[in-house]
Design an enzyme around this catalytic site. Structure first.
Site, PDB file in Angstrom:
ATOM      1  N   THR A  21      -1.769  -2.320   2.466  1.00  0.00           N
ATOM      2  CA  THR A  21       0.020  -2.837   2.184  1.00  0.00           C
ATOM      3  C   THR A  21       0.110  -0.891   2.593  1.00  0.00           C
ATOM      4  OG1 THR A  21       1.584  -3.314   0.107  1.00  0.00           O
ATOM      5  CG2 THR A  21      -0.035  -2.169   0.099  1.00  0.00           C
TER       6      THR A  21
ATOM      7  N   CYS B 205       5.459   2.687  -6.266  1.00  0.00           N
ATOM      8  CA  CYS B 205       5.395   0.888  -6.845  1.00  0.00           C
ATOM      9  C   CYS B 205       3.807   1.542  -6.319  1.00  0.00           C
ATOM     10  CB  CYS B 205       4.679  -0.102  -5.534  1.00  0.00           C
ATOM     11  SG  CYS B 205       6.570  -1.150  -5.740  1.00  0.00           S
TER      12      CYS B 205
ATOM     13  N   HIS C 127       0.142  -5.491  -4.808  1.00  0.00           N
ATOM     14  CA  HIS C 127       1.342  -4.416  -4.237  1.00  0.00           C
ATOM     15  C   HIS C 127       2.507  -4.094  -5.463  1.00  0.00           C
ATOM     16  CE1 HIS C 127       4.034  -1.958  -1.612  1.00  0.00           C
ATOM     17  NE2 HIS C 127       4.442  -2.485  -2.679  1.00  0.00           N
TER      18      HIS C 127
END
Lengths: 167, 210
Positions: free
Chosen positions: A26, A32, A49
């Protein structure tokens, strides 16, 4: 037969599973948090995520489970169940939760300091499900890109300024 | 919620991008003493990953100025440049050749000049938007980040993400008129909070649910 390794992408508020030799990636994590659940023996890994700490913030008629810390970890566990892997066999690594704009949005809504809140929520959820958190690279003020390889259980963390670290 | 918008609504948002970025382009022309033009704004309904791709991909390093819009129609705004372009801007503004954003650490003066540039551009965008809609819109102090697109822009999606997995992006590109490889390209992204769309449409006499 030799299988060619793929790197499977996980988007924002998204989740995916891979088995070896494939890897999970990711990109551009800020506030995040990437949550990776894996097991030593089965060579399966799942990554979410996570964008926000709690599904109680959801105001949409549909719920994207991967977006929130609580539902994302539940959904990852459910995914492992399909692989016949129980929760007690799992370990976790996490990365992200930075504070990208330290001065922004201070007097604003409750979304200030979202990075640390995401990390806290993820840790609480892992604890609630008794999943040991074995490594983390969290906080700070820089974005991260992470790649997880279930063959080695190494999480590679790349930042714009610090280069690549392995946890 | 993102499916509720008509073509007319999207045209209104496009016009907002036009007016805002038009004024910002004028400010930038004055500041750099060269002609800066603006591409016709694009208004797109995109998912979050697509939005990152509009700005070069989630992992791409950019220089981004972020500000929060307070007042009648709260929202977020970004001005995004490549590190190379940001360096060129700041060199032209300050005349200091050592200004760059490609390799950390960055010169304090380069950072503060870039912040000021962001301040001027986003300020002129927002002022013209406030005048056009006759709304009270106040910018926060702009914050600067030099980091990955995903890390930076996702911050502006937090409010929105509680309501939707898609964003309406009002995207405007500034370009140098010479169009050479040295050209200046800067992206504005306007991201109103979910409740703000109706207020913007109402202020302009457009009913979003016609």
């Amino acid at each position: 037969m030799i299988k060619v390794a793929k790197v499977v992408k996980v988007g924002i508020a998204d989740m995916n599973f891979v088995t070896t030799p494939d890897m999970l990636k990711t990109s551009g994590l800020g506030s995040c948090v990437a949550v990776i659940l894996f097991t030593r023996h089965r060579q399966v890994a799942g990554m979410a995520h996570v964008m926000l700490p709690s599904s109680s913030l959801n105001h949409s008629p549909s719920l994207n489970q991967a977006k929130y810390a609580d539902t994302a970890i539940q959904a990852l566990l459910a995914g492992f169940k399909k692989h016949h892997i129980a929760g007690y066999m799992l370990k976790a690594k996490i990365a992200g939760g930075a504070q990208m704009f330290p001065f922004a949005s201070q007097k604003d809504d409750g979304l200030a300091r979202i990075g640390p809140r995401n990390v806290k929520a993820v840790r609480q959820q892992l604890e609630a499900h008794r999943i040991p958190l074995v490594a983390e690279d969290i906080g700070g003020t820089a974005g991260r890109t992470v790649v997880f390889d279930p063959a080695t259980n190494i999480l590679q963390v790349k930042t714009a300024d610090r280069g690549v670290a392995e946890i | 919620m993102m499916n509720e918008f008509s073509e007319l609504d999207l045209d209104v948002l496009k016009e907002i991008g036009n007016i805002g970025a038009g004024h910002a382009a004028t400010s930038l022309s004055l500041l750099l003493d060269r002609k800066i033009e603006m591409h016709v704004p694009a208004v797109k309904v995109v998912d979050f990953d697509e939005m990152m791709n509009l700005a070069g991909g989630p992992e791409e390093r950019v220089v981004a100025v972020y500000l929060r819009i307070h007042g009648d129609a709260p929202g977020n705004m970004f001005f995004v440049l490549s590190p190379m372009q940001a360096g060129m801007f700041v060199k032209q503004m300050t005349g200091v050749v050592s200004c760059q954003f490609t390799d950390p650490p960055y010169d304090d003066m380069a950072v503060s000049a870039m912040q000021e540039l962001g301040n001027i551009l986003t300020g002129s965008y927002l002022t013209s938007l406030a005048d056009f809609t006759n709304m009270n819109l106040q910018p926060s102090v702009p914050a600067l980040a030099i980091d990955m697109v995903g890390a930076v822009l996702s911050y502006g999606l937090l409010e929105l993400s509680q309501y939707s997995d898609q964003a309406i992006v009002v995207e405007t590109l500034l370009v140098d008129e010479t169009g050479s490889t040295q050209d200046i390209r800067g992206h504005f992204f306007l991201l109103p909070d979910p409740d703000s769309y109706q207020k913007i449409f109402t202020s302009l006499g457009v009913n979003a649910h016609d």
